[in-house]
Design a protein around this motif. Structure first.
Motif, PDB file in Angstrom:
ATOM      1  N   UNK A   9       0.837  -1.203   0.000  1.00  0.00           N
ATOM      2  CA  UNK A   9       0.000   0.000   0.000  1.00  0.00           C
ATOM      3  C   UNK A   9       0.873   1.255   0.000  1.00  0.00           C
ATOM      4  N   UNK A  10       0.602   2.168  -0.928  1.00  0.00           N
ATOM      5  CA  UNK A  10       1.221   3.492  -0.894  1.00  0.00           C
ATOM      6  C   UNK A  10       0.564   4.253   0.248  1.00  0.00           C
ATOM      7  N   UNK A  11       1.306   4.436   1.332  1.00  0.00           N
ATOM      8  CA  UNK A  11       0.727   4.863   2.609  1.00  0.00           C
ATOM      9  C   UNK A  11       1.314   6.212   3.029  1.00  0.00           C
ATOM     10  N   UNK A  12       0.447   7.223   3.076  1.00  0.00           N
ATOM     11  CA  UNK A  12       0.895   8.549   3.492  1.00  0.00           C
ATOM     12  C   UNK A  12       0.729   8.770   4.987  1.00  0.00           C
ATOM     13  N   UNK A  13      -0.158   7.991   5.609  1.00  0.00           N
ATOM     14  CA  UNK A  13      -0.477   8.221   7.010  1.00  0.00           C
ATOM     15  C   UNK A  13      -1.634   9.178   7.197  1.00  0.00           C
ATOM     16  N   UNK A  14      -2.169   9.702   6.096  1.00  0.00           N
ATOM     17  CA  UNK A  14      -3.322  10.590   6.179  1.00  0.00           C
ATOM     18  C   UNK A  14      -4.622   9.819   6.357  1.00  0.00           C
ATOM     19  N   UNK A  15      -5.726  10.548   6.319  1.00  0.00           N
ATOM     20  CA  UNK A  15      -7.032   9.953   6.567  1.00  0.00           C
ATOM     21  C   UNK A  15      -7.334   8.813   5.595  1.00  0.00           C
ATOM     22  N   UNK A  35       4.285   1.343   2.304  1.00  0.00           N
ATOM     23  CA  UNK A  35       5.427   2.066   1.711  1.00  0.00           C
ATOM     24  C   UNK A  35       5.134   3.552   1.764  1.00  0.00           C
ATOM     25  N   UNK A  36       5.972   4.267   2.464  1.00  0.00           N
ATOM     26  CA  UNK A  36       5.866   5.724   2.549  1.00  0.00           C
ATOM     27  C   UNK A  36       7.121   6.328   1.944  1.00  0.00           C
ATOM     28  N   UNK A  37       6.947   7.095   0.909  1.00  0.00           N
ATOM     29  CA  UNK A  37       8.074   7.735   0.242  1.00  0.00           C
ATOM     30  C   UNK A  37       8.311   9.107   0.858  1.00  0.00           C
ATOM     31  N   UNK A  38       9.499   9.317   1.385  1.00  0.00           N
ATOM     32  CA  UNK A  38       9.880  10.643   1.856  1.00  0.00           C
ATOM     33  C   UNK A  38      10.375  11.431   0.649  1.00  0.00           C
ATOM     34  N   UNK A  39       9.478  12.227   0.080  1.00  0.00           N
ATOM     35  CA  UNK A  39       9.851  13.076  -1.048  1.00  0.00           C
ATOM     36  C   UNK A  39       9.689  14.550  -0.672  1.00  0.00           C
ATOM     37  N   UNK A  40       9.819  14.797   0.635  1.00  0.00           N
ATOM     38  CA  UNK A  40       9.850  16.173   1.083  1.00  0.00           C
ATOM     39  C   UNK A  40       8.670  16.609   1.914  1.00  0.00           C
ATOM     40  N   UNK A  41       7.799  15.682   2.310  1.00  0.00           N
ATOM     41  CA  UNK A  41       6.644  16.071   3.120  1.00  0.00           C
ATOM     42  C   UNK A  41       6.981  16.242   4.585  1.00  0.00           C
TER      43      UNK A  41
END
Length: 404
Positions: A9-15, A35-41
């Motif tokens: 799952x592409x997971x941002x941690x948001x709602x 999977x959370x990509x740190x691309x500057x958030x």
């Protein structure tokens, strides 16, 4: 559904993706890899790890992809001066192919047989993610919860989150939070008051930029050095691609640069209103066009401008991995071999003004020819007469025909 054993799952941690994580566990009865990509958030990363652990995830991938994002995706796009529909700098669009690429790689590493994303059934991101998935692994199984479940509104998502004890940040008494997407290139906002295109955004919504009215009262000058179309130094300090964009975001934000309120045409067919903050990208675009103005041949520059809308639409619509985008990129990158030099910009009250540019090695600007003073024979004014008459020939013939 029970055939799925493991999903990435592409997971941002948001709602949205927090609810999706729990929903996948309940409905598909499968193991979920996040999977959370740190691309500057920035601050969103560690809360994503904590949420994934809280929801029982054993394999959590959180990776710093900032340098790869800017070097291999943002910079190539800016070499093309890509803008969608005359305004949008494609901040969300350009992040999706990188996330899709790494998601597929993780699926292979972990033995997952499916991937999932949090894009809605009305949005562009479902197209961008899934075109990327299929281009990179044609037989992958894709789970798109927004096209399957009955949680069809933000309020229903909030109710589901409350029922399953899923924490939600930015919950407001007046309703659900803005739908937001952030990376090193931009931050976007949709929903809430923005669903009425006649309503001005709340000042409190903006996060990266000071309002131009309250921005610094003194202008700031900045020198940007280019090599092959990419910025490599600011004020004579060599920086990595991610460092360049990070610093430009800070400087642009302080001067109120990069706000955009846009109604755009989505690929899926509807119009959508969104607001964007792209301070660093706004500076980059203006400076890049300035260095190209003295280093690119006229017809090369004009051909790039002709091709740019097509290139921008390919990125907006999700075709980063397509053969036509790769072909255009080869042409664009070839044009950038001579795009070397420096540009000076002035930042002030929401504006980026180019005030100087030069290239010691590749400038096509010849002051001896361009001068209004005596050019010492470098340009024969008499030649212009024949040039004009030849170019006017077809119009002269048409005028005579109309007169007859």
């Amino acid at each position: 559904m029970n055939k799925i054993k493991k999903v990435v799952l592409a997971f941002s941690g948001g709602l949205d993706t927090s609810v999706i994580l729990k929903w996948l566990q309940e409905v598909y009865q499968c193991e979920v890899v996040t999977f959370t990509a740190d691309i500057g958030q920035g601050e969103e990363i560690e809360p994503a790890r904590a949420k994934a652990k809280r929801l029982g995830v054993n394999e959590i991938f959180i990776e710093d992809l900032r340098e790869e994002f800017v070097r291999d995706f943002v910079f190539p796009m800016f070499r093309a001066n890509a803008i969608y529909e005359g305004e949008y700098l494609l901040g969300t669009s350009i992040a999706r192919p990188l996330i899709a690429k790494r998601q597929i790689e993780i699926a292979r590493e972990t033995g997952a047989d499916a991937v999932s994303h949090g894009a809605t059934g009305k949005g562009n991101d479902q197209v961008r993610f899934e075109l990327g998935y299929y281009a990179l692994q044609p037989d992958i199984h894709v789970i798109a919860p927004w096209r399957e479940w009955d949680l069809t509104s933000r309020e229903k998502l909030l109710q589901y989150a409350e029922k399953h004890d899923i924490p939600v940040e930015m919950k407001q008494q007046s309703g659900s939070p803005y739908s937001m997407d952030a990376n090193l290139l931009h931050i976007s906002y949709e929903g809430r008051l923005l669903e009425d295109p006649a309503v001005e955004p709340e000042e409190s919504m903006w996060r990266w930029t000071t309002s131009p009215e309250k921005a610094l009262d003194e202008p700031e000058y900045l020198d940007l050095e280019f090599e092959h179309g990419d910025i490599v130094a600011l004020n004579q300090e060599r920086l990595s691609p991610a460092e360049v964009l990070t610093k430009l975001n800070r400087l642009g934000g302080e001067h109120g640069i990069g706000r955009l309120d846009l109604v755009e045409n989505r690929y899926v067919g509807m119009k959508s209103r969104g607001c964007y903050e792209t301070p660093g990208g706004t500076i980059m675009l203006r400076a890049h066009r300035a260095i190209e103005s003295i280093t690119l041949d006229r017809e090369v520059a004009h051909l790039k401008d002709d091709l740019m809308p097509r290139y921008a639409a390919l990125i907006y619509n999700g075709y980063w991995w397509s053969p036509e985008r790769k072909m255009l990129q080869t042409l664009i990158d070839e044009s950038q071999l001579s795009v070397n030099g420096w540009v000076r910009v002035k930042l002030y009250k929401g504006h980026v003004m180019v005030v100087g540019r030069d290239s010691k090695t590749d400038s096509l600007f010849d002051p001896n020819i361009a001068t209004f003073e005596d050019d010492r024979g470098a340009y024969d004014h008499v030649d212009a007469a024949g040039f004009i008459r030849l170019n006017a020939l077809r119009m002269r013939i048409a005028a005579k025909t109309r007169k007859r």
